[in-house]
Write an enzyme that holds these catalytic residues in place. Structure first.
Site, short mmCIF file in Angstrom:
data_model
loop_
_atom_site.label_atom_id
_atom_site.label_comp_id
_atom_site.label_asym_id
_atom_site.label_seq_id
_atom_site.Cartn_x
_atom_site.Cartn_y
_atom_site.Cartn_z
CG MET A 193 -5.97 10.35 5.94
SD MET A 193 -7.14 9.12 5.52
CE MET A 193 -7.79 8.59 7.07
CE LYS A 228 -5.46 8.24 -2.42
NZ LYS A 228 -5.52 7.08 -1.50
CG ASP A 242 -2.09 0.15 0.93
OD1 ASP A 242 -2.35 0.87 -0.14
OD2 ASP A 242 -3.17 0.10 1.68
N1 SAH Z 1 -3.44 2.68 8.92
C1 SAH Z 1 -2.48 3.75 8.98
C2 SAH Z 1 -3.15 5.37 8.70
C3 SAH Z 1 -3.62 5.19 7.23
S1 SAH Z 1 -4.32 6.68 6.60
C4 SAH Z 1 -1.92 3.75 10.56
O1 SAH Z 1 -2.51 3.44 11.51
O2 SAH Z 1 -1.08 4.70 10.98
C5 SAH Z 1 -3.16 7.70 6.17
C6 SAH Z 1 -2.92 9.00 7.12
O3 SAH Z 1 -2.19 8.39 8.48
C7 SAH Z 1 -2.14 10.11 6.53
O4 SAH Z 1 -2.74 10.87 5.98
C8 SAH Z 1 -1.71 10.56 8.10
O5 SAH Z 1 -2.53 11.37 8.56
C9 SAH Z 1 -1.34 9.48 8.73
N2 SAH Z 1 0.01 8.96 8.61
C10 SAH Z 1 0.53 7.66 8.28
N3 SAH Z 1 1.83 7.54 8.24
C11 SAH Z 1 2.45 8.69 8.81
C12 SAH Z 1 3.69 9.46 9.20
N4 SAH Z 1 4.80 8.55 8.67
N5 SAH Z 1 3.68 10.64 9.49
C13 SAH Z 1 2.65 11.36 9.95
N6 SAH Z 1 1.53 10.84 9.55
C14 SAH Z 1 1.25 9.70 8.99
#
Ligand code: SAH
Length: 384
Positions: A168, A56, A34
């Site tokens: 997000m 994406k 992903d």
């Molecule tokens: N399943 C993922 C979240 C996916 S939704 C989790 O548990 O972390 C995607 C969102 O996750 C992004 O828009 C952001 O808000 C956050 N995100 C994911 N990785 C990140 C990172 N390294 N730093 C900051 N935000 C992150």
């Protein structure tokens, strides 16, 4: 027999993946990757594995969810094992639940392997625990992504007093902060936005609810970012001081009564500093139990000054080594230590000197120390 795993890859840093996830990756025939998965993690896949990108970002076209499931089912029915690798945790805004249901409907055994979610990892990188005794009894994870029918009830969230962690949300930040302010959340509520957390490219902004969107825009922060709103953010040491750390040469020891405001602290500290400027102050130090006082944390956050707290034992032990410092039995009756300002200012400035003038007004007392010049420092202090 074919089998499937839904795996969380963690927030970014490849080392934050679990041992269980590594083991599954090493044996999977197909790895479906992903967005937001650190490419380094793919080195953990077996040499025979076929890697399929379905995210994406990075120039790839996003694959619709039902196509992803269809690809997984195709491989599984052909007897191949499939590891579905997602950023963070697969069950936190990862649509892992949908994929689990689809695979279960097709009677395929699935193992879900948790990952460290960005909403916990991102604040951790800058010293923010999402819960902290006395500051937040819990945390809310919420998406800032607007789906017309599924806007979170920001008013209800604001009323909980819990830490709010927004995924997000960076593109809708103005909207989100405005709704929280309208819901009555204090404008000086400490906030952080953390981009690309745990990766070498990480950047962050510390601000208050009323200034967050302006600060984020000024810093040019974008996706992926986590936003943290709530008093726990006051535990983060300031990271983006206007003046470089080596030019901040003063420390302040502060004593203050309950109930003073951030503005009162600011006025008294400014008077105490006289011709010196607030951005020369490296640290404000006080008794440890006052360190999380909302007025003090607001003031320090506003000026990006680090905050330190010392225990009564540490202060008394320090006073024992400095007989020339003043002591007061009145102060002792209130605080359990014989002095607060002077020892705190000096504890925060190892090798430093107190400035002669001490200042007190409105129940706020201020002692200022200058940090030692590097050549004043004893040799062993430099080596530390
Ligand atoms: N399943 C993922 C979240 C996916 S939704 C989790 O548990 O972390 C995607 C969102 O996750 C992004 O828009 C952001 O808000 C956050 N995100 C994911 N990785 C990140 C990172 N390294 N730093 C900051 N935000 C992150």
């Amino acid at each position: 027999m074919s089998r499937a795993w839904l795996i969380g890859a963690g927030p970014g840093d490849a080392e934050l993946i679990t041992v269980k996830a590594m083991r599954a990756l090493a044996v999977a025939d197909i790895v479906l990757v992903d967005d937001l998965v650190n490419p380094d993690i793919l080195q953990m896949a077996g040499a025979h594995a076929q890697i399929v990108y379905v995210g994406k970002r990075g120039g790839h076209v996003s694959t619709p969810q039902h196509d992803i499931v269809a690809v997984m089912l195709e491989h599984l029915r052909a007897g191949r094992s499939v590891a579905r690798l997602k950023g963070g945790d697969p069950f936190v805004f990862g649509r892992g639940g949908e994929e689990l249901l689809a695979l279960q409907t097709a009677s395929i055994p699935v193992e879900v392997i948790n990952g460290i979610t960005a909403g916990i990892a991102a604040p951790t990188t800058i010293g923010i625990p999402v819960t902290h005794r006395g500051l937040a009894q819990g945390a809310i994870f919420v998406t800032g992504h607007s789906a017309a029918d599924a806007e979170p009830d920001w008013r209800a969230l604001a009323a909980t007093g819990l830490t709010i962690v927004v995924y997000m949300g960076i593109r809708r930040l103005v909207d989100i902060t405005e709704q929280l302010l309208r819901a009555g959340m204090a404008p000086h509520t400490p906030c952080a936005a953390i981009e690309s957390a745990t990766l070498p490219t990480q950047r962050q902004v510390l601000a208050t609810l009323d200034t967050l969107h302006a600060e984020v825009r000024a810093a040019g922060l974008g996706s992926p970012s986590i936003i943290v709103i709530g008093n726990v953010v006051s535990l983060a040491p300031p990271s983006n001081a206007q003046r470089p750390a080596h030019e901040r040469t003063l420390t302040i020891g502060l004593g203050f009564r309950e109930g003073v405001s951030a503005d009162q602290i600011e006025a008294v500290v400014l008077d105490a500093l006289g011709p010196r400027s607030l951005d020369e102050v490296a640290t404000i130090a006080t008794l440890d139990r006052k360190r999380t006082d909302p007025a003090l944390t607001t003031f320090c956050l506003r000026h990006k000054i680090a905050l330190a707290g010392y225990s009564p034992e540490a202060i008394e032990a320090y006073l024992d080594t400095r007989p020339e410092l003043p002591r007061s039995s009145t102060v002792y009756a209130h605080t359990g230590v014989h002095a607060v300002c002077e020892p705190c200012a000096l504890l925060a400035a190892p090798g430093g000197k107190l400035l002669p003038e001490k200042y007190a007004r409105d129940g706020i007392t201020v002692a200022i120390a200058t940090l030692a010049e590097p050549h004043d420092m004893p040799h062993n202090a430099l080596a530390e």
